[in-house]
Design an enzyme around this catalytic site. Structure first.
Site, PDB file in Angstrom:
ATOM      1  N   THR A 111       0.824  -1.216   0.000  1.00  0.00           N
ATOM      2  CA  THR A 111       0.000   0.000   0.000  1.00  0.00           C
ATOM      3  C   THR A 111       0.859   1.268   0.000  1.00  0.00           C
ATOM      4  OG1 THR A 111      -1.699  -1.186   1.223  1.00  0.00           O
ATOM      5  CG2 THR A 111      -1.824   1.202   1.282  1.00  0.00           C
ATOM      6  N   VAL A 112       1.826   1.340   0.923  1.00  0.00           N
ATOM      7  CA  VAL A 112       2.603   2.580   1.060  1.00  0.00           C
ATOM      8  C   VAL A 112       3.554   2.767  -0.123  1.00  0.00           C
ATOM      9  CG1 VAL A 112       4.212   3.878   2.526  1.00  0.00           C
ATOM     10  CG2 VAL A 112       2.442   2.458   3.585  1.00  0.00           C
TER      11      VAL A 112
ATOM     12  N   GLU B 198       7.638  10.842   9.398  1.00  0.00           N
ATOM     13  CA  GLU B 198       6.375  11.558   9.623  1.00  0.00           C
ATOM     14  C   GLU B 198       5.162  10.649   9.391  1.00  0.00           C
ATOM     15  OE1 GLU B 198       5.664  15.109  10.536  1.00  0.00           O
ATOM     16  OE2 GLU B 198       3.916  13.852  10.857  1.00  0.00           O
TER      17      GLU B 198
ATOM     18  N   VAL C 135       3.085   8.044  12.126  1.00  0.00           N
ATOM     19  CA  VAL C 135       2.002   8.392  13.066  1.00  0.00           C
ATOM     20  C   VAL C 135       0.985   9.269  12.349  1.00  0.00           C
ATOM     21  CG1 VAL C 135       1.409   9.506  15.252  1.00  0.00           C
ATOM     22  CG2 VAL C 135       3.626   8.375  15.007  1.00  0.00           C
TER      23      VAL C 135
ATOM     24  N   GLY D 227      -0.812   8.781   9.636  1.00  0.00           N
ATOM     25  CA  GLY D 227      -0.935   8.718   8.164  1.00  0.00           C
ATOM     26  C   GLY D 227      -0.586  10.050   7.530  1.00  0.00           C
TER      27      GLY D 227
ATOM     28  N   GLU E  90      -3.311  -3.199   8.874  1.00  0.00           N
ATOM     29  CA  GLU E  90      -1.974  -3.779   8.757  1.00  0.00           C
ATOM     30  C   GLU E  90      -2.071  -5.133   8.057  1.00  0.00           C
ATOM     31  OE1 GLU E  90       0.914  -2.061  10.025  1.00  0.00           O
ATOM     32  OE2 GLU E  90      -0.729  -0.650   9.869  1.00  0.00           O
TER      33      GLU E  90
ATOM     34  N   ASP F 183      -0.888  -1.372  17.112  1.00  0.00           N
ATOM     35  CA  ASP F 183      -0.506  -0.322  16.157  1.00  0.00           C
ATOM     36  C   ASP F 183      -0.591   1.064  16.823  1.00  0.00           C
ATOM     37  OD1 ASP F 183      -0.179   0.574  13.168  1.00  0.00           O
ATOM     38  OD2 ASP F 183      -1.888   1.697  13.926  1.00  0.00           O
TER      39      ASP F 183
ATOM     40  N   LYS G 244       2.474   3.854  17.881  1.00  0.00           N
ATOM     41  CA  LYS G 244       2.400   5.282  17.547  1.00  0.00           C
ATOM     42  C   LYS G 244       2.500   6.148  18.807  1.00  0.00           C
ATOM     43  CE  LYS G 244      -0.313   4.330  13.400  1.00  0.00           C
ATOM     44  NZ  LYS G 244      -1.662   4.062  12.925  1.00  0.00           N
TER      45      LYS G 244
HETATM   46  N1  HSE Z   1      -3.221   0.173  10.111  1.00  0.00           N
HETATM   47  C1  HSE Z   1      -2.945   1.542  10.386  1.00  0.00           C
HETATM   48  C2  HSE Z   1      -4.254   2.231  10.787  1.00  0.00           C
HETATM   49  C3  HSE Z   1      -2.345   2.189   9.173  1.00  0.00           C
HETATM   50  O1  HSE Z   1      -5.319   1.660  10.558  1.00  0.00           O
HETATM   51  O2  HSE Z   1      -4.215   3.307  11.371  1.00  0.00           O
HETATM   52  C4  HSE Z   1      -1.804   3.560   9.388  1.00  0.00           C
HETATM   53  O3  HSE Z   1      -0.743   3.586  10.301  1.00  0.00           O
END
Ligand code: HSE
Length: 397
Positions: A11-12, A123, A126, A128, A184, A195, A199
């Site tokens: 994705t990224v 950046e 945390v 997105g 994820e 997750d 963060k």
């Molecule tokens: N899986 C993470 C979320 C992706 O849903 O926030 C972004 O960090």
């Protein structure tokens, strides 16, 4: 021409290649030169417009003197950690959205970057697409940061919103979040609060200046959350949200945790829905400052990564204000924090009052749901021992 490499094409990684291509003119105007993806490291070759750039040999990137920035979009720790160290050692800037790697090894990777006089920027790890780490380390630099908290996981916020708004089942809402590229690779990390925990560790590292280890941070997700609590809370004027929270403690230490909370509906966090995240910073000079935006998804996350690529190239020789000490000794148990607690018990108001004295009743229909006064987590545990507890959550003050 400035050339970069992307490690991983999920994705990224895909989003980064798209943003570089789609916004080429705008990026060139700001950098003064065109930016181009030269090489993409993959495990399995994929057909499509970027097929020609793909390799499965990291050495082709490591030894390529034309590649100045590496975007690590592999995720996880093992390979990502190894390749990040090798790229930094080869004198390349590294940019990532990999919160697990930054939360666990960020301090070490930042010192390696410093030694090599290059940038390690994250950046996108945390919030997105929300700019939060730059504001925290730059715009808020004149403050002592006393607290950071917020909705840090897009997948769980999306699931909660779907369940409340449309009555969707948890599993269906999770599948939708996966299809939209929010979750994820292993969505357990989203659902169990891990997750969001990574963060909040990164935010705490930067806010307090020393290492907050994910293994010390209690993380509770939404998998055990009952729709009944969501409804009781809603009728009483609250919303249920998964929050990460990090607090500077009076003695100089700090604490952090992730857990579902009741949020008063007049709080700005209560109306943060779908994939949106919101982060609150409390500085001793600014008071509360809120950051809001899309917390997950291909293009928002890629936007933050590509901005970091540009920042890495433009910061000469490197950004110095990002970093923290490896000392993790000041961490305190979040049970020391005072907050109001929500309980739903199999029992009566008398049972609740015998345990906690005066309480605020939210519902009484065979079961009793109530809020305590301000109390430490430790006292809440001790005083509720005699109760038959169905659920328990903190309330955001
Ligand atoms: N899986 C993470 C979320 C992706 O849903 O926030 C972004 O960090």
């Amino acid at each position: 021409m400035i050339q970069i490499a992307i490690l991983g094409f999920g994705t990224v990684g895909t989003g980064v290649a798209k943003v570089v291509a789609e916004n080429a003119r705008q990026i060139e105007r700001k950098l003064g030169e065109p930016l181009q993806v030269k090489t993409i490291l993959v495990r399995h070759f994929k057909d499509g417009p970027f097929r020609q750039l793909m390799t499965d040999d990291f050495k082709r990137i490591e030894e390529d003197g034309d590649i100045r920035v590496v975007v690590e979009a592999i995720g996880g720790v093992e390979a990502a950690y190894e390749y990040t160290k090798r790229a930094l050692s080869a004198g390349k800037h590294v940019v990532t959205a990999n919160k697990q790697l930054v939360a666990e090894k960020g301090c070490e990777l930042l010192s390696l970057a410093k030694k090599k006089n290059v940038n390690y920027l994250f950046e996108a790890s945390v919030g997105g697409g929300i700019p939060i780490l730059h504001p925290l380390t730059q715009c808020m630099a004149a403050n002592r940061i006393d607290e950071v908290y917020g909705i840090l996981n897009g997948t769980t916020n999306y699931i909660l919103t779907r369940m409340v708004r449309t009555g969707a089942f948890f599993s269906d809402a999770l599948r939708e979040a996966q299809a939209k590229g929010y979750a994820e690779a292993d969505p357990t990390a989203d659902v169990e609060g891990i997750d969001a925990g990574r963060k909040i560790c990164i935010l705490a590292d930067l806010a307090f200046g020393h290492q907050v280890n994910p293994e010390n941070v209690p993380m509770e997700g939404v998998s055990r959350l009952s729709l009944r609590d969501v409804k009781v809370a809603q009728r009483a004027g609250y919303r249920v949200k998964l929050l990460g929270r990090a607090v500077r403690m009076p003695g100089g230490g700090c604490t952090a945790y992730v857990a579902p909370h009741l949020i008063p509906e007049e709080s700005p966090l209560a109306s943060v829905e779908d994939v949106f995240n919101a982060v609150m910073l409390r500085g001793n000079a600014t008071g509360e400052v809120m950051f809001y935006g899309r917390g997950a998804g291909e293009m928002p996350t890629a936007s933050a990564c590509v901005a970091d690529v540009m920042e890495a190239l433009q910061s000469s020789p490197r950004r110095e204000e990002i970093g923290w000490s490896a000392d993790d000794s000041g961490f305190e148990d979040p049970l020391e924090l005072q907050t109001r607690y929500y309980f739903r018990i199999e029992g009566s108001l008398t049972d609740a009052a015998m345990a906690f004295g005066q309480v605020e009743v939210l519902s009484e229909d065979g079961e009793t749901a109530f809020l305590t006064d301000l109390i430490t987590g430790r006292d809440a545990l001790r005083q509720s021992k005699s109760l038959n507890i169905l659920s328990c959550m903190r309330v955001l003050a």
